[in-house]
Design an enzyme around this catalytic site. Structure first.
Site, mmCIF file in Angstrom:
data_model
loop_
_atom_site.group_PDB
_atom_site.id
_atom_site.type_symbol
_atom_site.label_atom_id
_atom_site.label_comp_id
_atom_site.label_asym_id
_atom_site.label_seq_id
_atom_site.Cartn_x
_atom_site.Cartn_y
_atom_site.Cartn_z
ATOM 1 N N GLY A 163 -73.847 65.540 18.419
ATOM 2 C CA GLY A 163 -72.990 66.413 17.616
ATOM 3 C C GLY A 163 -71.599 65.899 17.303
ATOM 4 O O GLY A 163 -70.759 66.669 16.838
ATOM 5 N N ILE B 3 -66.010 69.046 18.791
ATOM 6 C CA ILE B 3 -66.026 69.466 20.197
ATOM 7 C C ILE B 3 -66.806 68.436 21.024
ATOM 8 O O ILE B 3 -66.410 68.088 22.141
ATOM 9 C CB ILE B 3 -66.627 70.876 20.321
ATOM 10 C CG1 ILE B 3 -65.663 71.899 19.686
ATOM 11 C CG2 ILE B 3 -66.921 71.227 21.774
ATOM 12 C CD1 ILE B 3 -66.161 73.328 19.649
ATOM 13 N N GLN C 153 -76.329 62.622 12.922
ATOM 14 C CA GLN C 153 -77.307 63.334 12.084
ATOM 15 C C GLN C 153 -77.923 62.447 11.002
ATOM 16 O O GLN C 153 -79.111 62.556 10.704
ATOM 17 C CB GLN C 153 -76.602 64.541 11.448
ATOM 18 C CG GLN C 153 -77.525 65.460 10.677
ATOM 19 C CD GLN C 153 -76.756 66.593 10.015
ATOM 20 O OE1 GLN C 153 -75.593 66.841 10.340
ATOM 21 N NE2 GLN C 153 -77.401 67.285 9.101
ATOM 22 N N ASP D 231 -81.949 63.939 13.539
ATOM 23 C CA ASP D 231 -81.752 65.163 12.752
ATOM 24 C C ASP D 231 -82.680 66.205 13.367
ATOM 25 O O ASP D 231 -83.904 66.083 13.295
ATOM 26 C CB ASP D 231 -82.114 64.887 11.285
ATOM 27 C CG ASP D 231 -81.928 66.119 10.421
ATOM 28 O OD1 ASP D 231 -82.015 67.249 10.943
ATOM 29 O OD2 ASP D 231 -81.703 65.960 9.206
ATOM 30 N N VAL D 232 -82.082 67.215 13.996
ATOM 31 C CA VAL D 232 -82.884 68.156 14.800
ATOM 32 C C VAL D 232 -83.795 69.039 13.951
ATOM 33 O O VAL D 232 -84.636 69.762 14.487
ATOM 34 C CB VAL D 232 -81.990 69.022 15.718
ATOM 35 C CG1 VAL D 232 -81.152 68.166 16.657
ATOM 36 C CG2 VAL D 232 -81.098 69.971 14.911
ATOM 37 N N TYR E 239 -69.365 85.563 10.506
ATOM 38 C CA TYR E 239 -70.180 84.682 11.366
ATOM 39 C C TYR E 239 -71.670 84.946 11.115
ATOM 40 O O TYR E 239 -72.508 84.062 11.272
ATOM 41 C CB TYR E 239 -69.797 84.895 12.837
ATOM 42 C CG TYR E 239 -70.067 83.686 13.719
ATOM 43 C CD1 TYR E 239 -69.572 82.427 13.397
ATOM 44 C CD2 TYR E 239 -70.824 83.818 14.879
ATOM 45 C CE1 TYR E 239 -69.821 81.331 14.208
ATOM 46 C CE2 TYR E 239 -71.071 82.724 15.706
ATOM 47 C CZ TYR E 239 -70.566 81.486 15.354
ATOM 48 O OH TYR E 239 -70.819 80.400 16.168
ATOM 49 N N LYS F 106 -76.591 82.202 17.744
ATOM 50 C CA LYS F 106 -75.929 81.968 19.041
ATOM 51 C C LYS F 106 -76.453 82.946 20.098
ATOM 52 O O LYS F 106 -76.550 82.592 21.276
ATOM 53 C CB LYS F 106 -74.398 82.087 18.908
ATOM 54 C CG LYS F 106 -73.757 80.995 18.074
ATOM 55 C CD LYS F 106 -73.924 79.597 18.662
ATOM 56 C CE LYS F 106 -73.074 78.569 17.953
ATOM 57 N NZ LYS F 106 -73.451 77.187 18.302
ATOM 58 N N LYS G 248 -60.464 73.955 15.122
ATOM 59 C CA LYS G 248 -60.499 73.511 13.717
ATOM 60 C C LYS G 248 -61.379 72.275 13.570
ATOM 61 O O LYS G 248 -60.936 71.157 13.829
ATOM 62 C CB LYS G 248 -59.075 73.233 13.218
ATOM 63 C CG LYS G 248 -58.269 74.507 13.042
ATOM 64 C CD LYS G 248 -56.859 74.222 12.591
ATOM 65 C CE LYS G 248 -56.096 75.543 12.450
ATOM 66 N NZ LYS G 248 -54.657 75.359 12.350
ATOM 67 N N THR G 249 -62.633 72.501 13.210
ATOM 68 C CA THR G 249 -63.602 71.409 13.032
ATOM 69 C C THR G 249 -64.288 71.588 11.677
ATOM 70 O O THR G 249 -64.104 72.615 11.025
ATOM 71 C CB THR G 249 -64.688 71.452 14.122
ATOM 72 O OG1 THR G 249 -65.403 72.689 13.987
ATOM 73 C CG2 THR G 249 -64.106 71.354 15.520
ATOM 74 N N ALA H 158 -67.486 72.211 11.167
ATOM 75 C CA ALA H 158 -68.380 73.374 11.248
ATOM 76 C C ALA H 158 -67.563 74.668 11.222
ATOM 77 O O ALA H 158 -67.949 75.641 10.559
ATOM 78 C CB ALA H 158 -69.237 73.297 12.510
#
Ligand code: NAD
Length: 267
Positions: free
Chosen positions: A13, A20, A40, A64-65, A160, A167, A197-198, A200
């Site tokens: 990731g 993260i 990925q 790539d999941v 979200y 999640k 802040k990413t 994603a």
């Protein structure tokens, strides 16, 4: 002695230096861990390589999941490749998620079936597949599996939407996996991180508002830095947490403990 000396594992990731996963990898590397990274696709590999160099890692695989089991870049193929060079594995960090950006705004009730299935497959079921694939490499000596969650699994947060549902599924998976794998001393935990802040994070509409609100309302009055998530991950991935499994550990400045903020803390 560095507490991860002699331990090896996979970090999934890392998209860039703000990820993260990268915060976690840096902390693990500083503590002596040997890390294999995944990316990925080729676009992400270019950004990953210089970061890997800085932690003296030269092992990385495309994964790539969303790919099916028999694909060369699937989760299952990744662990088969790892098994060719490593006899055992001590940890896996799963720090990835995806949902169509267009559905991370507006109402959850409008979620499409296609995006629901895709979001849950990539963001939740991939962790179960990784746990199953890691099992042969962890079953003899035990290990630690870690994923990333968010408060939106427990309560609604703006926009979200389906990611909150994904999640929630991920958090339930943690408990079932912990029960299934505990006999082999494989521990399964999550960090529920406050807003960071990413890439994603930026995909969620109104992320800036959530970021500001969270830092003003959290008891510690700040959102977590990558180092703070890294340090908590170090605990959960090392022998320091040998008695901990099935746990969702909040690294969010205490935000999750607040039901109604003080009026002076509101913007
Ligand atoms: P990021 O954009 O840096 O990382 C997301 C990663 O997911 C990327 O590396 C991307 O390549 C990967 N990914 C997406 N689809 C994939 C696929 N099909 N196969 C393989 N990899 C795929 O963002 P981040 O915020 O560091 O996200 C890491 C994790 O942390 C995610 O699970 C996210 O939900 C979670 N999280 C983020 C926040 C936040 O505020 N940023 C808060 C709590 C939890």
């Amino acid at each position: 002695m560095p507490i991860m000396k002699g331990k090896k594992g996979i970090v999934m990731g890392v998209a860039n230096e703000r990820s993260i996963a990268w915060g976690i990898a840096k902390t693990l590397a500083k503590q002596g861990a040997e890390i294999a990274f995944t990316y990925q696709n080729e676009g992400f590999k270019k950004r990953l390589l210089p970061l890997m160099e800085s932690v003296e890692s030269n092992i990385c695989y495309e994964c790539d999941v969303s790919k099916d089991t028999n694909d060369t870049n699937s989760i299952e193929s990744l662990f088969n490749k790892i098994a060719e060079s490593w006899d055992n594995l001590d940890f896996v960090v799963h720090a990835l998620a995806y949902s169509d950006k267009e559905e991370l705004k507006g109402k959850y009730v409008n979620c499409s079936r296609e995006n629901f299935l895709n979001s849950l497959d990539i963001s939740a079921f991939s962790f179960t597949r990784a746990a199953k694939s890691a099992f042969p490499l962890m079953s003899a000596n035990g290990g630690s599996l870690l994923t990333l969650s968010y408060l939106g699994a427990e309560r609604t947060t703006p926009n979200y939407n389906v990611m909150g549902v994904a999640k929630s599924a991920l958090e339930a998976s943690i408990k079932y996996l912990a029960m299934d794998l505990g006999k082999n001393n494989i521990r399964v935990n999550a960090i529920s991180a406050g807003p960071v802040k990413t890439l994603a994070g930026a995909a969620i509409s109104g992320a800036r508002h959530v970021y500001r609100y969270s830092e003003s309302v959290a008891p510690l009055k700040f959102n977590p830095e990558l180092e703070e998530i890294g340090n908590s991950s170090l605990y959960l991935l090392s022998d320091m947490s040998s008695g901990v499994t099935g746990n969702i550990h909040h690294v969010d400045g205490g935000l999750h403990s607040v039901a109604i903020p003080k009026s002076e803390d509101l913007e």
